[in-house]
Structure formats: C-alpha cells, structure tokens
Design an enzyme around this catalytic site. Structure first.
Site, PDB file in Angstrom:
ATOM      1  N   SER A 142      -4.988  66.765  80.984  1.00 24.47           N
ATOM      2  CA  SER A 142      -3.580  66.417  80.761  1.00 24.47           C
ATOM      3  C   SER A 142      -2.865  67.281  79.733  1.00 24.47           C
ATOM      4  CB  SER A 142      -3.467  64.957  80.332  1.00 24.47           C
ATOM      5  OG  SER A 142      -3.469  64.148  81.471  1.00 24.47           O
ATOM      6  N   LYS A 161      -0.037  69.315  80.968  1.00 20.52           N
ATOM      7  CA  LYS A 161       1.301  68.735  81.186  1.00 20.52           C
ATOM      8  C   LYS A 161       2.329  69.315  80.205  1.00 20.52           C
ATOM      9  CE  LYS A 161      -0.770  64.634  83.197  1.00 20.52           C
ATOM     10  NZ  LYS A 161      -1.317  63.291  83.035  1.00 20.52           N
ATOM     11  N   TYR A 168      -1.032  70.031  90.850  1.00 19.35           N
ATOM     12  CA  TYR A 168      -1.455  69.173  89.736  1.00 19.35           C
ATOM     13  C   TYR A 168      -2.950  69.337  89.424  1.00 19.35           C
ATOM     14  CZ  TYR A 168      -2.289  64.907  87.055  1.00 19.35           C
ATOM     15  OH  TYR A 168      -2.653  64.027  86.070  1.00 19.35           O
ATOM     16  N   TYR A 209      -1.367  59.199  75.173  1.00 22.42           N
ATOM     17  CA  TYR A 209      -1.435  58.013  76.029  1.00 22.42           C
ATOM     18  C   TYR A 209      -0.850  56.818  75.274  1.00 22.42           C
ATOM     19  CZ  TYR A 209      -4.728  61.217  78.244  1.00 22.42           C
ATOM     20  OH  TYR A 209      -5.305  62.323  78.807  1.00 22.42           O
ATOM     21  N   VAL A 234      -8.360  64.142  79.122  1.00 23.03           N
ATOM     22  CA  VAL A 234      -9.648  63.457  79.266  1.00 23.03           C
ATOM     23  C   VAL A 234     -10.835  64.423  79.303  1.00 23.03           C
ATOM     24  CG1 VAL A 234      -8.691  61.373  80.344  1.00 23.03           C
ATOM     25  CG2 VAL A 234      -9.448  63.276  81.794  1.00 23.03           C
TER      26      VAL A 234
HETATM   27  N1  GLU Z   1      -6.803  64.770  86.226  1.00 21.04           N
HETATM   28  C1  GLU Z   1      -6.620  63.567  85.499  1.00 21.04           C
HETATM   29  C2  GLU Z   1      -5.858  62.534  86.308  1.00 21.04           C
HETATM   30  O1  GLU Z   1      -4.765  62.740  86.725  1.00 21.04           O
HETATM   31  C3  GLU Z   1      -5.914  63.869  84.202  1.00 21.04           C
HETATM   32  C4  GLU Z   1      -6.214  62.808  83.274  1.00 21.04           C
HETATM   33  C5  GLU Z   1      -5.878  63.107  81.831  1.00 21.04           C
HETATM   34  O2  GLU Z   1      -6.342  64.060  81.198  1.00 21.04           O
HETATM   35  O3  GLU Z   1      -5.124  62.276  81.334  1.00 21.04           O
HETATM   36  O4  GLU Z   1      -6.320  61.460  86.534  1.00 21.04           O
END
Ligand code: GLU
Length: 326
Positions: A78, A81, A205, A257, A275
């Site tokens: 993530s 992003k 993504y 988060y 994650v």
């Molecule tokens: N590829 C993960 C998902 O979309 C990313 C999760 C993350 O790092 O928050 O579930």
C-alpha cells in the site's frame, strides 16, 4: 530558513542506536503479539519476523544513511498508493478530488461499508476503494513504458534506476485473492465512479503493490515528498511542492490504516504503511525515511517499524508538532 539536519556521521550513529533499541524491545513486542493472537484465536506470530528490522534515511542534501536490514527487499504494497496519488494529482490537479475524498475512514483499509454510504466516492486515496479509483485514473493516462507501469516508471525516476524488481508471486496472489477489491470497484462503477474495466484497473493495482524495494530504495523513492528541491518546484499543473504538502497532509491523517491517530501521537510524522512490513515517513524539508520489519499489528502496520520511527523522531526532534522540551 532550512531546519537543522544532523551530519551523516551523527545520523548514522542515531540510526545504529534506533536499531539497538528496536532489537532490545523485540522480545517484549513478540510476547505481546503472541498474547494478542491467543486472545483472538489467531495463529501465533513468527518469532523470526521480530528478528528483522531495517531503516534508511535519505536527506535533502542527498546523503543516504542506513542501519539494520536496510538492504532486504520487500513488496511495498500500500505504500505504492502514495506514488500513484502523486502521478494522478500531477495529471488531474484538484479535479481528482471530485472522485475521492481526503478524510480519514476509521474503517479497515479494504472495507466496503463506507463506499456504499458515500455513494461510490471513497473517503480517501489510501484505503483500497480510493486507491482503486486512483488506478482507474492512471489507466486512463495512456501507456507507460509498459501498460500499468505508471507507478513503476515514477519510482524508477525517483531512484534513478533503469530497473525495478517486481515480486511476481505477490502480484499473482493479490490478483487471485482480489475479489474484495473487485467488489469495491463494482460498487464504485455502480455509482459512476469507475471508467475502465475492473480487470484493467486490477492489473494496474496489483502491479504497483508488487513493486519490491529495500529501505534504501524506498527512502530515495520518497524524496519528492521533502518538497525542498527547487527543480521539483517547476510549475506543471499544480506545483510539485504544493502537491507534496497536500499529499503529506493526507498521509498524516490516513496513512496508517485505522492506526493513524496513534501513529501521529507517538511519532508525529506523515507516513504510509503497507502490509509488506514497510513504512515510508517524511520529515518535511529534512529527509525521507523508510523502515521495514515484517511482523504486523492488528491494523496492518509494522510493529517494529512504528517503534523504530518513534525512536528516530524522539532522537532527532523531527516530529512536525515540534521538538520535545521535557
Ligand atoms: N495488495 C493489498 C490489498 O489490496 C494491499 C494491502 C496493503 O498493503 O494495505 O489487499
């Protein structure tokens, strides 16, 4: 006036002390994680995950200083992003915010509840729903060096490398296990907030999530967020430094988060976690910082990573809320 920055030698000794502090605390954090897992009936966390911790700092002067396992590569997940948001904001400017909000969500990163409540306009670009709408924008930007490589190309430019590793196993398993993400996209599409095919956005993504960097690479990749580079500040749509300031605001409020409040309280730096165990943090006008350690807390943030950043912020007085004076 530029804020003070320690010399590279001094910074190296601070990072070594941070690593020492984290290693000393690791058995206690492991025991806490075991107790939490037992209470919730989850599988026990692996002890070995608490043995690994890396940290790297890339300063505004161009020095790259690191300690611990700073050369171990991990999928940025993530954290991508942030890079995707920069590319989309550069392309669309403020218009981007008609499709995505910039408020913290308080729900888990992959929650669909809020998207229904907000009629397909995700609360922010760092929860999955928002990141998928950002990817929808990227897919519409036309071809990168390869289809879907807008984020890969951006990271390459920041790091100054020709090639960036992609963790293909992560890419494949995120695609295979991505039905919740597909549901988020369908909900957005239902409300008219997805322009491209679900699988095309999915491809973009999962590819950006699978970019693999070590702490040294990740710290360099975040350099644009220091917003201190006059060359970066040339006007291209929204000026790069104005964009960085805005992205940092979103990171501060939405980057960890549903643990963003606790992180701001303990560390006081804008940051984004993933994650894969990495966290990218920024001390504005000073440095871009990367930490990595694979053991995650219940919200998905690296346990030792947060502790390491807390220690670094305390030892450098880099919190954006000012120096500790006690
Ligand atoms: N590829 C993960 C998902 O979309 C990313 C999760 C993350 O790092 O928050 O579930």
């Amino acid at each position: 006036m530029k804020p003070p920055l320690p010399e590279p030698d001094r910074l190296k000794s601070i990072l070594d002390t941070v690593v020492e502090e984290v290693r000393e605390a690791a058995p206690r954090l492991h025991a806490e994680a075991v107790a939490e897992a037992e209470a919730q009936g989850h599988p026990a966390p692996r002890k070995g995950d608490f043995d690994r911790f890396g940290i790297a700092v890339f300063t505004r002067d161009g020095d790259l200083v690191s300690a611990g396992n700073a050369g171990t590569a991990f999928p940025i997940q993530s954290i991508s992003k942030v890079f995707a948001l920069e590319v989309a904001l550069e392309a669309l400017g403020e218009r981007l915010w008609t499709r995505i909000g910039r408020e913290p969500s308080g729900d888990p990163f992959n929650s669909i509840i809020d998207l229904e409540r907000c009629k397909g306009v995700p609360r922010n670009p760092f929860i999955n729903a928002g990141a998928l709408v950002v990817c929808d924008v990227l897919v519409g930007l036309g071809p990168a060096s390869r289809p879907n490589d807008h984020v890969v190309d951006f990271v390459k430019r920041q790091i100054g490398e020709e090639r960036i590793a992609i963790d293909e196993e992560v890419e494949a398993s995120d695609r295979k296990g991505g039905d919740l993400n597909r549901s988020l996209m369908l909900m957005a599409k239902h409300h008219g907030n997805l322009r491209h095919e679900v699988e095309a956005v999915m491809d973009a993504y999962v590819r950006q999530c699978a970019v693999a960097l070590d702490c040294r690479g990740l710290a360099k990749a975040g350099r644009f967020l220091m917003h201190d580079d006059p060359q970066e500040s040339r006007e291209r749509g929204m000026a790069a430094s104005a964009r960085a300031r805005r992205i940092l605001a979103v990171m501060m409020l939405c980057g960890l988060y549903d643990g963003a409040g606790d992180f701001a309280y303990r560390v006081g730096l804008p940051a984004k976690s993933g994650v894969g165990g990495g966290i990218l943090a920024v001390a504005p006008h000073r440095a871009s910082i990367a930490v990595w350690s694979p053991a995650l807390d219940a919200m998905g943030n690296s346990r030792l990573g947060v502790l390491g950043l807390e220690s670094l912020a305390r030892r450098t007085d880099w919190s954006v809320f000012g120096a500790a004076r006690d």
